[in-house]
Design a protein around this motif. Structure first.
Motif, PDB file in Angstrom:
ATOM      1  N   SER A  44      12.133  25.629  31.761  1.00 34.69           N
ATOM      2  CA  SER A  44      11.389  26.798  32.243  1.00 34.69           C
ATOM      3  C   SER A  44      10.084  26.967  31.475  1.00 34.69           C
ATOM      4  O   SER A  44       9.059  27.310  32.061  1.00 34.69           O
ATOM      5  CB  SER A  44      12.238  28.061  32.096  1.00 34.69           C
ATOM      6  OG  SER A  44      13.414  27.932  32.859  1.00 34.69           O
ATOM      7  N   GLU A  84      11.982  31.501  37.169  1.00 35.56           N
ATOM      8  CA  GLU A  84      13.425  31.519  36.914  1.00 35.56           C
ATOM      9  C   GLU A  84      13.990  32.913  37.203  1.00 35.56           C
ATOM     10  O   GLU A  84      13.437  33.924  36.782  1.00 35.56           O
ATOM     11  CB  GLU A  84      13.669  31.162  35.452  1.00 35.56           C
ATOM     12  CG  GLU A  84      15.115  31.063  35.082  1.00 35.56           C
ATOM     13  CD  GLU A  84      15.281  30.394  33.713  1.00 35.56           C
ATOM     14  OE1 GLU A  84      14.496  30.702  32.801  1.00 35.56           O
ATOM     15  OE2 GLU A  84      16.194  29.570  33.573  1.00 35.56           O
ATOM     16  N   ASP A 160      11.843  26.957  39.925  1.00 35.05           N
ATOM     17  CA  ASP A 160      12.772  26.996  38.794  1.00 35.05           C
ATOM     18  C   ASP A 160      14.145  27.447  39.301  1.00 35.05           C
ATOM     19  O   ASP A 160      14.343  28.616  39.589  1.00 35.05           O
ATOM     20  CB  ASP A 160      12.243  27.933  37.704  1.00 35.05           C
ATOM     21  CG  ASP A 160      12.824  27.614  36.331  1.00 35.05           C
ATOM     22  OD1 ASP A 160      13.844  26.891  36.284  1.00 35.05           O
ATOM     23  OD2 ASP A 160      12.264  28.084  35.323  1.00 35.05           O
ATOM     24  N   GLU A 161      15.047  26.525  39.425  1.00 34.61           N
ATOM     25  CA  GLU A 161      16.403  26.744  39.939  1.00 34.61           C
ATOM     26  C   GLU A 161      16.405  27.449  41.304  1.00 34.61           C
ATOM     27  O   GLU A 161      16.934  28.549  41.451  1.00 34.61           O
ATOM     28  CB  GLU A 161      17.229  27.521  38.914  1.00 34.61           C
ATOM     29  CG  GLU A 161      17.292  26.776  37.584  1.00 34.61           C
ATOM     30  CD  GLU A 161      18.294  27.370  36.601  1.00 34.61           C
ATOM     31  OE1 GLU A 161      19.185  28.096  37.025  1.00 34.61           O
ATOM     32  OE2 GLU A 161      18.182  27.073  35.417  1.00 34.61           O
TER      33      GLU A 161
HETATM   34 MG   LIG Z   1      15.325  27.712  32.609  1.00 35.65          MG
END
Ligand SMILES: [Mg+2]
Ligand SMILES: Nc1ncnc2c1ncn2[C@@H]1O[C@H](COP(=O)(O)OP(=O)(O)OP(=O)(O)O)[C@@H](O)[C@H]1O
Lengths: 313, 244
Positions: A44, A84, A160-161
């Motif tokens: 991140s 994130e 991010d994810e």
């Molecule tokens: Mg992360």
């Protein structure tokens, strides 16, 4: 020629911790880069620097040859970013929020409305457009976050994810969405789901402790697995010790592990140098007239590789 | 420049989607009424002017404006939306200015809703409406200074209550630095020039004239430079603290 996204010797320190330690790589259009690593590896933090949120302590990020620190606003126009946890303004509705993001990105009038409509269709948000974001379920929030990131059809997409918190159907849809956008974009996504890498990425970087520990295509990384080219053999009506002995005598075989299960002998045969050994194994089985129930080659699994290279002895 | 306006619009509509806006406006108008008619002996004075009304504004703002500004950045930092905002193609300057303007416009709306006060004095007598207009302008300018301080302090923390308290304290210092009590405290041991500088910092020193409708250039320069200073500090603070 330099890649669309060029990252050079990127470093970020938080007091005594070096979260990102001299990372360099490039991502071009058409690439979908899976960014893997254990918790706290610095994924991140790296993404925050690529998108211009954090200023690197050393090194630089260039998009299309332009440094993000020097020309922040111009470069940020070309990036779509899902931070994130998909932070959003809870008091706004998805409609108002997307309108805001679109307006800041320079769209207005019919063009803006059309973009919002198209994006909302892509991520299936229509049903909750007028509900305040704070009351949406986690998966819908994530979809609003994704919608916001792709609204302006950016050349560079940093996610991010992206599938965290989505149900299995939505995970598939988002993966398909990413695959469909891939041809004309450079995409970097972080994930903890290794099958996602197989499903959408054509390149993988694994980071640990802020450093790159592996970089390659998913199949190149899978080849590093001890299971790569290993052969699974299941035979019935034979003695386990005998089978194991015979298999280990084969040239090109490093070792064989056999266990008895349901009256069958289950063997995993490991190759010496990762070379294919299927022919040898099937040869001996035919020669000894074993009763073969199952025979196949293992590809090697990413999570084995992941575990081996990210855990310290 | 249009980004400033888009950010301001979002922020401003944020005030109205929560009860904050209505609560604030009601309390603001109520206190204005109480102070002016009751504490300020509006009728007993027998003067058709709004000097007492404006005279209370520094104290009203002290209590109320920090409640408007406390969320500006603290909330963004707490929810993580600051990451979203600052990765949009806007400069730090535009983001800071947009938020500041939103609150300032809101303060202007609240202030303009005190118009019944102005109607009342016009009904009762013949006030100098030029003076009243100038005082309104001055009051709004002073509100801007409060807002700039509050916005800056709000960037310091993720906790809105802390932002509120610190803003009140700092604004209070800016108010009281003109008071003899405070100046006496300093005058014993600090150089004369510093004491004068401290009194020169006070809102009251400048607002005193304004509440009487006299706006001098130095008053405007004072408040405008105060706003610029605090907004600049605001931008620097966010740059430094955004990662935490
Ligand atoms: Mg992360
Ligand atoms: N603002 C900050 N202040 C101090 N340390 C930080 C800060 N942000 C991140 N870190 C630290 O930097 C390291 C890397 O964090 P980062 O969030 O980049 O990890 P990650 O790879 O994204 O992990 P995860 O998979 O859990 O999301 C962690 O040890 C984290 O505690």
């Amino acid at each position: 020629m330099a890649a669309l996204v060029e990252i050079n010797h990127l470093t970020k320190r938080f007091s005594f911790l070096t979260a990102v330690d001299d990372i360099s790589f490039g991502v071009d259009k058409g690439e979908v880069l899976g960014f893997l690593g254990p918790n706290g590896a610095g994924k991140s933090t790296t993404m925050k620097m690529i998108t211009g949120f954090l200023t690197p302590d050393a090194g630089k990020v260039q998009i299309g040859g332009v440094d993000i620190v020097d020309q922040a606003v111009a470069v940020k126009k070309r990036i779509g970013y899902l931070p994130e946890g998909a932070p959003l303004y809870p008091d706004m509705t998805p409609a108002a929020f997307l309108h805001f993001v679109g307006a800041v990105r320079g769209f207005s009038g019919e063009e803006l409305r059309k973009r919002i409509r198209d994006t909302v269709d892509k991520v299936h948000l229509t049903s909750v457009l007028e509900q305040s974001i704070g009351t949406l379920s986690k998966g819908f929030k994530r979809r609003v976050g994704i919608a916001q990131a792709i609204l302006h059809d950016p050349e560079v997409l940093i996610l991010d994810e992206p599938t965290d918190g989505l149900d299995p159907n939505q995970k598939q849809e988002v993966r398909a969405l990413i695959r469909n956008m891939a041809t004309d974009k450079a995409i970097i996504l972080s994930t903890h789901i290794l099958e996602e890498v197989d499903a959408v990425c054509n390149r993988v970087i694994i980071v640990a402790d802020g450093k790159i520990v592996a970089d390659g295509t998913p199949s190149q990384l899978e080849a590093k697995s001890p299971h790569h080219n290993a052969v699974t053999l299941v035979v019935s009506d034979v003695d386990q010790r005998h089978v194991q002995q015979q298999l280990e005598l084969l040239t090109g075989v490093a070792s064989a592990q056999c266990v008895v299960q349901d009256n069958c002998v289950h063997c995993t045969v490991y190759p010496a140098n990762g070379n294919p050994i299927l022919a040898a194994v099937s040869g001996i089985a035919r020669e000894r007239a074993w009763n073969v129930e199952e025979l196949h080659v293992q590809r090697g699994r990413l999570d084995d590789v992941f575990r081996t290279i990210t855990t310290k002895e | 420049m249009s980004s400033v306006w888009i950010i301001a619009k979002r922020e401003l509509s944020g005030y109205f989607t929560t009860p904050i806006a209505y609560v604030f406006i009601v309390i603001f108008l109520f206190l204005n009424g109480v102070f002016t008619f009751y504490l300020g002996s509006f009728f007993e004075r027998g003067q058709a002017d709004l000097i007492t009304f404006f005279g209370f504004h520094p104290w009203l703002y002290l209590a109320l404006i920090p409640a408007l500004t406390m969320r500006l950045w603290a909330e963004e930092r707490k929810a993580g939306t600051i990451e979203l905002l600052l990765t949009l193609p806007v400069s730090m300057f535009e983001a800071v200015l947009g938020k500041f303007l939103a609150t300032w416009i809101f303060a202007a709306i609240a202030l303009s809703l005190t118009f019944p006060m102005w109607l009342t004095v016009n009904y009762l007598g013949q006030p100098d409406n030029g003076v009243i207009l100038a005082s309104y302008f001055g009051s709004l300018l002073m509100a801007g200074a409060y807002i700039a301080i509050g916005s800056c302090i709000s960037a310091l923390t993720k906790n809105q209550v802390i932002a509120f308290v610190i803003t009140v304290v700092i604004c209070l210092i800016f108010l009281l630095s003109g008071f003899p009590l405070v100046l006496d405290f300093f005058s014993g041991w600090t150089p004369e020039i510093l004491v004068r500088a401290i009194s020169g910092l006070s809102f009251l020193t400048y607002f005193d004239d304004i509440s009487k409708g006299i706006i001098e250039l130095r008053d405007i320069v004072y408040f405008v430079s105060l706003i610029i200073f605090w907004l600049f500090a605001n931008a620097v603070l966010i740059e430094v603290k955004k990662a935490d």
